[in-house]
Design a protein around this motif. Sequence first.
Motif, PDB file in Angstrom:
ATOM      1  N   VAL A 195      19.532 -11.019 -22.104  1.00  0.00           N
ATOM      2  CA  VAL A 195      18.270 -10.347 -22.452  1.00  0.00           C
ATOM      3  C   VAL A 195      18.463  -9.506 -23.708  1.00  0.00           C
ATOM      4  N   GLU A 196      19.627  -8.848 -23.810  1.00  0.00           N
ATOM      5  CA  GLU A 196      19.912  -8.043 -24.993  1.00  0.00           C
ATOM      6  C   GLU A 196      19.993  -8.925 -26.243  1.00  0.00           C
ATOM      7  N   SER A 197      20.519 -10.161 -26.072  1.00  0.00           N
ATOM      8  CA  SER A 197      20.647 -11.058 -27.221  1.00  0.00           C
ATOM      9  C   SER A 197      19.300 -11.654 -27.623  1.00  0.00           C
ATOM     10  N   GLU A 198      18.408 -11.832 -26.649  1.00  0.00           N
ATOM     11  CA  GLU A 198      17.091 -12.412 -26.945  1.00  0.00           C
ATOM     12  C   GLU A 198      16.007 -11.601 -26.245  1.00  0.00           C
ATOM     13  N   PRO A 199      15.770 -10.384 -26.724  1.00  0.00           N
ATOM     14  CA  PRO A 199      14.832  -9.491 -26.028  1.00  0.00           C
ATOM     15  C   PRO A 199      13.385  -9.982 -26.052  1.00  0.00           C
ATOM     16  N   LEU A 204      13.272 -14.668 -19.923  1.00  0.00           N
ATOM     17  CA  LEU A 204      14.504 -13.941 -19.587  1.00  0.00           C
ATOM     18  C   LEU A 204      14.182 -12.542 -19.059  1.00  0.00           C
ATOM     19  N   GLN A 205      13.191 -11.911 -19.630  1.00  0.00           N
ATOM     20  CA  GLN A 205      12.783 -10.596 -19.126  1.00  0.00           C
ATOM     21  C   GLN A 205      12.273 -10.706 -17.689  1.00  0.00           C
ATOM     22  N   LEU A 225       9.192  -3.970 -15.407  1.00  0.00           N
ATOM     23  CA  LEU A 225       7.829  -4.470 -15.610  1.00  0.00           C
ATOM     24  C   LEU A 225       7.132  -3.678 -16.711  1.00  0.00           C
ATOM     25  N   GLU A 226       7.356  -2.382 -16.732  1.00  0.00           N
ATOM     26  CA  GLU A 226       6.778  -1.544 -17.793  1.00  0.00           C
ATOM     27  C   GLU A 226       7.325  -1.940 -19.167  1.00  0.00           C
ATOM     28  N   THR A 237      -0.617 -11.593 -17.810  1.00  0.00           N
ATOM     29  CA  THR A 237       0.020 -11.696 -16.483  1.00  0.00           C
ATOM     30  C   THR A 237       0.903 -10.504 -16.140  1.00  0.00           C
ATOM     31  N   PRO A 238       1.789 -10.042 -17.049  1.00  0.00           N
ATOM     32  CA  PRO A 238       2.606  -8.867 -16.692  1.00  0.00           C
ATOM     33  C   PRO A 238       1.761  -7.629 -16.416  1.00  0.00           C
TER      34      PRO A 238
END
Length: 805
Positions: A195-199, A204-205, A225-226, A237-238
């Motif tokens: 996730v850090e590499s592809e935020p 991935l999130q 989620l925030e 959706t989120p």
Amino acid sequence: MIGKQVGKRPVLAALLLGVAVLAGCDSVEERVAKHVERAEGLVAEGQLEKAILEYRNAIRLDAKNVDVLLALAKTLEEDGRFTAAVRHYITAVEHDAQNVDARVRLAQYMLVSNDIDRALEYADRAYELQPDDPDVLAVRASVAYQMENKALALRLASEAVAIEPLHAAANVVLITERVESGNLQEAMAMADAIVESEPNDLSLQLLKLRLFEMAERPEAALKQLEIIVERFTDIVTPREALAQAYARIGNNEGALEQLRAIVELEPQSVERKLDVVQFIGSTEGLEAGIAALDTLIEEAEEKWPFREAKIAALMRYDREAEAMEILNTIIAEGGEGAIESKVMIARMRLTEGDIEAGQALIDEIIAQDETNVDALAMRGALEIERDDYDAALETLRIGLAVEPEDVRLLLLSGRANLLNGNDALGADQLANATRVSDYRADVSQEYVRYLLQRGRVDGAEAVLSETARRAPTNRDVLMALAELRLRLEDWVGAETVAKQMRELDGGADMAERVLAASLTGQERFEESLSILSGLANDASSREQTMTALVQSMVAADKGADAEAFIGRVLQEDPNNFQARMLQASLAQNAGDEARARSLFESIAQDFPTSAEVYFILYRIRLAEGDTAAAKAVIERGIEATDGDLRLRMQLASIAEREGRFDDAIAQYEAVFEAEPNSLVAANNLASTLAEHRADDPEELARAKKIALRLKGTNVPHMKDTVGWTLYLAGDYGEALPYLIEAVEALPNSAVVNYHTGMTFAALGDGVKAREYLERALQLAEGTVFPHTEVVENTLSGLPALPDTQ
């Protein structure tokens, strides 16, 4: 999960322009390049719709240009049009079988849609072409994992990670394995790294969010989620999920803020605005919700959707007078929503049972708008209730011409056709309704009931399987599918459903009962008993388990254990109806008829409204040879149960055997009126009318009309009813196929042979007529057969058989 995008968007313009210079100013290549250049510029500006048009213009000029096809597919993906993207990836592969990028994307899409075979096909070919590409290794690993070949999946994913340590899709496979192995901490650490590499990869999130949920870390999940909502501000959706999460913890202000943000993202959506109103109403009360609706009504150019919501809210809280005032005001205005208001009032009147007022409004609506689908559906339903099937079909035909995929109209038309004897068309329309509704549970289950009534068990299983695939959390659907697979002795299939049930909240007991039934069917009694005994020890699941446990004990020759178990239950709860019924059944199973009858009589005294116990007592009395007492039991049951329909059917059957045909018809008519969709009730009434009132043209016509709904059935007795009523109506040629199928299934029935022989005689086939009529007399010998005289007279009028000597 698809993971990261495969490959980079090709910068095609420069390459294509170079070719165009060689080809000339007005070449196809140059024109393609210009379209591509414009498309790439539009993509950079975020104008995806216009970019897609440019790419399509390029494809029209050069349909086999794989680079443009791939660029178009990726732009369609960005625009969320995944089905169209898949079509273009497939076309790219058709034109360039060696294209690895397209094959990888197709394999990923097939995985997402659970088409594992095609996913494997695309992934394998990509692997053959480029076995050291991390994208290829990752997708092949994903397919292997889905096929439960974990060893291969982990090897391939590890190879991909060795080449590209933070490869998202490969790491997802490794993370999934860690999760299933119970190593959530390591899975979380791996997820943090990718996730850090592809935020900016939403998938991935969301994976990280799911891991927090699985680790039962609600605060961390809420924070994640925030983060997702903050990072992906324009995705709805989120925000929906965050609003729900806030609502669960009582942060109503935060939930409302998210719902209002969604409205800002989709300002034209009536549904989103109503979501806000519904939340206000649920948290602040009806009056606050009504006030919010009033604001929307005042601000909106199109007011009807919000007025409709206000009316529905008032009706829900029994404030019908206020709702009617609004409806009448709208009708008086005569503008937007006037016809819809009349539809609502008509529906209310029909629900209240005021058919005359409802019908008058429906007629008024159709006079104003002859293609109003709601009014046509209501009129069609009323016409079906009046048995005016031809009129109903004409009404529904008009509606279907306007809305050919309206589920209500398709269902109603299907029912009307079935009732009118057009089984094939009726079945097609039920199937279409199921498909159009996307296998909605209530619609598909009506189709399943039809298939089961016609004996098409395999077809019913297929429909239920598809419904369960689309509604994997619907308990009723899963239970129906499990029961059907048990009936088909598909033990593996039933156990698969049990596994699915186990994933549902509170579904473990239901799953265990299905598994136990499967084991019992396989005569693995000890395993079944082990499961059922465990369930029965839990008071909360004992009622659902008790019968199955006792049946399994009896099947395993453990009647004494069954008696002891029921004894313990009755000691705790002496008035447990189910336990008392099982106790009496165990006595009957052991051959102690006197004790069984005494126990069942006692149950009938204490539970007089249970129809089941009267049926059992009826059968006991018949077995004892006391037909008068048996009949008295049924009559007592009908009085005690306020006319239970199954008991009335039994009383009709008794009356028929006693030669009281008018009484039998009266009972069958009552049952048929209460259950017009019951094929058994329809068969019995039509058969009795045809047999005993055929001399009355009106009664014969009614018998034929009722019998027509039996046309598609596979039940031999019902085929005989259809055939005989058609014969009596003079439709000999149409009657014959039904009677032949019936007599082939019931060769020892004197009555069915008689019906078949009479039909052959009417058609002038004396040889066949004699064969069946003589067989009818042989089979009827020594019995009461009221048709002997008719058969003998018919035989005497047939031509003599030719002398074969």
